[in-house]
Design an enzyme around this catalytic site. Structure first.
Site, PDB file in Angstrom:
ATOM      1  N   VAL A 185     -17.497 -11.411   0.942  1.00 50.68           N
ATOM      2  CA  VAL A 185     -16.470 -10.464   0.060  1.00 50.68           C
ATOM      3  C   VAL A 185     -15.702 -11.683  -0.457  1.00 50.68           C
ATOM      4  O   VAL A 185     -15.022 -12.571   0.091  1.00 50.68           O
ATOM      5  CB  VAL A 185     -15.690  -9.531   0.999  1.00 50.68           C
ATOM      6  CG1 VAL A 185     -14.632  -8.936   0.188  1.00 50.68           C
ATOM      7  CG2 VAL A 185     -16.425  -8.861   2.075  1.00 50.68           C
ATOM      8  N   ARG A 193      -5.325  -8.417  -5.528  1.00 47.16           N
ATOM      9  CA  ARG A 193      -4.539  -7.285  -5.613  1.00 47.16           C
ATOM     10  C   ARG A 193      -4.480  -6.171  -6.340  1.00 47.16           C
ATOM     11  O   ARG A 193      -3.421  -5.746  -6.725  1.00 47.16           O
ATOM     12  CB  ARG A 193      -3.126  -8.178  -5.497  1.00 47.16           C
ATOM     13  CG  ARG A 193      -2.971  -9.235  -4.552  1.00 47.16           C
ATOM     14  CD  ARG A 193      -3.429  -8.983  -2.993  1.00 47.16           C
ATOM     15  NE  ARG A 193      -2.431  -7.917  -2.117  1.00 47.16           N
ATOM     16  CZ  ARG A 193      -1.224  -8.313  -1.475  1.00 47.16           C
ATOM     17  NH1 ARG A 193      -1.379  -9.712  -1.476  1.00 47.16           N
ATOM     18  NH2 ARG A 193      -0.440  -7.555  -1.064  1.00 47.16           N
ATOM     19  N   GLY A 195      -6.776  -3.746  -5.798  1.00 49.18           N
ATOM     20  CA  GLY A 195      -7.565  -2.810  -5.152  1.00 49.18           C
ATOM     21  C   GLY A 195      -9.220  -2.933  -5.263  1.00 49.18           C
ATOM     22  O   GLY A 195      -9.788  -2.049  -4.732  1.00 49.18           O
ATOM     23  N   TYR A 231      -9.227  -5.350   5.817  1.00 50.43           N
ATOM     24  CA  TYR A 231      -9.823  -4.524   6.564  1.00 50.43           C
ATOM     25  C   TYR A 231      -9.585  -3.738   7.340  1.00 50.43           C
ATOM     26  O   TYR A 231      -9.806  -2.726   7.500  1.00 50.43           O
ATOM     27  CB  TYR A 231     -10.924  -5.576   7.235  1.00 50.43           C
ATOM     28  CG  TYR A 231     -11.745  -6.720   6.233  1.00 50.43           C
ATOM     29  CD1 TYR A 231     -12.409  -6.064   5.518  1.00 50.43           C
ATOM     30  CD2 TYR A 231     -11.669  -8.035   6.629  1.00 50.43           C
ATOM     31  CE1 TYR A 231     -12.841  -7.229   4.586  1.00 50.43           C
ATOM     32  CE2 TYR A 231     -12.381  -8.804   5.853  1.00 50.43           C
ATOM     33  CZ  TYR A 231     -12.995  -8.520   4.734  1.00 50.43           C
ATOM     34  OH  TYR A 231     -13.688  -9.430   3.831  1.00 50.43           O
TER      35      TYR A 231
END
Ligand SMILES: CC(=O)SCCNC(=O)CCNC(=O)[C@H](O)C(C)(C)COP(=O)(O)OP(=O)(O)OC[C@H]1O[C@@H](n2cnc3c(N)ncnc32)[C@H](O)[C@@H]1OP(=O)(O)O
Length: 271
Positions: A185, A193, A195, A231
């Protein structure tokens, strides 16, 4: 804070492809960033930045979809600039080529398993995109369709059902099924930051559900509080791995400690 590329990379010892990424992910000296490498990227970056300035939170212009062939270089760039930001020329360039070749030539999965690379793309819309190629064609981990309206890759994520990092089942040590695994990821520095990471994780969950998985899991470096927070905010919970358990871990630097995290996907089934 150290960031660690996990999963495919971390899993198989990283040599030339995505399933074999360098084993020491610690940051190393940096001397060029992603802007150095392609005119295409440079122009794409401008466009993407403008979009993001207009829409400071995630805008409809961010599309999360399966990676296609035309994204492959930017996927490699995003991976390298996020996990190895201090690599300097020529190493950073070689690393990008290595990732690119790995993605195109490697990415094979055991029979019955699935693996896909997702990308968060800025400055495009799938609705008005014209595709060349076939629905069924797959090249490496990429969708074989090709589009000229590609947008700019701002983030990546890999999701699979290979279960390399889950304990095997039974005396025959069979692969565990029904649990998807997230790895690699990464969001380009200047798009963080906003989204995008959340969107990638949400799309991975949708993909996992479509594959019939009842849970989704990942390993996160204990010293990566930003990713851990991401997460947790998405409903993942830390799972305590019993001391001494034969629980496979991503193969990175020996000093890295992992948090194994998991989320159930709308099912009551135990695993
Ligand atoms: C399984 C794995 O692959 S683990 C490896 C994770 N990858 C990396 O560490 C590579 C380098 N880092 C990155 O690429 C990015 O910082 C990522 C992927 C960790 C996060 O991507 P982003 O797009 O920035 O995440 P996103 O904007 O969706 O953040 C969602 C929430 O996560 C948390 N979060 C994300 N980054 C941070 C951070 N640096 N510090 C604190 N909290 C953070 C916040 O709660 C955030 O919500 P908020 O912005 O409203 O406070």
């Amino acid at each position: 804070m150290r960031t660690v590329p996990l999963g495919i990379s971390a899993v198989n010892g990283l040599s030339i492809n995505f399933k074999k990424l360098p084993t020491s992910p610690s940051r190393v000296p940096r001397f060029a960033d992603e802007h150095s490498f392609s005119h295409l990227s440079r122009s794409g970056a401008c466009k993407a930045s403008q979009v993001v300035e207009l829409f400071p939170s995630v805008s409809p212009e961010v599309v999360v979809r399966e990676a296609r062939l035309e994204d492959s270089w930017e996927v490699a760039e995003t991976h390298c600039s996020s996990f190895f930001p201090e690599y300097s020329f020529p190493l950073d360039f070689v690393l990008r080529i290595d990732r690119l070749m790995g993605m195109l030539l490697g990415f094979s999965v055991p029979s019955g398993c699935r693996r896909t690379c997702l990308v968060a793309v800025i400055g495009t819309s799938d609705e008005d995109t014209f595709f060349l190629g076939s629905e069924d064609l797959k090249i490496g981990g990429f969708d074989g369709k090709f589009s000229l309206n590609k947008g700019y890759v701002a983030g990546i994520l890999t999701v699979d059902t290979v279960a390399d990092f889950l304990p095997r089942k039974g005396p025959l040590r069979q692969r565990r099924t029904g649990i998807a695994y997230i790895s690699n990821v990464a969001v380009r520095d200047r798009f963080r930051r906003k989204g995008i990471g959340k969107r990638l994780v949400a799309k991975a969950e949708t993909q996992a559900r479509n594959w019939g998985c009842r849970a989704i899991a990942l390993h996160c470096d204990l010293n990566n509080p930003g990713a851990t927070r991401l997460y947790k905010s998405q409903g993942f919970r830390s799972i305590k791995v019993p001391d001494g358990a034969a629980w496979p871990q991503p193969r990175t630097s020996p000093d890295i400690q992992f948090n194994f995290m998991m989320k159930l996907l709308n099912t009551q089934t135990n695993f």
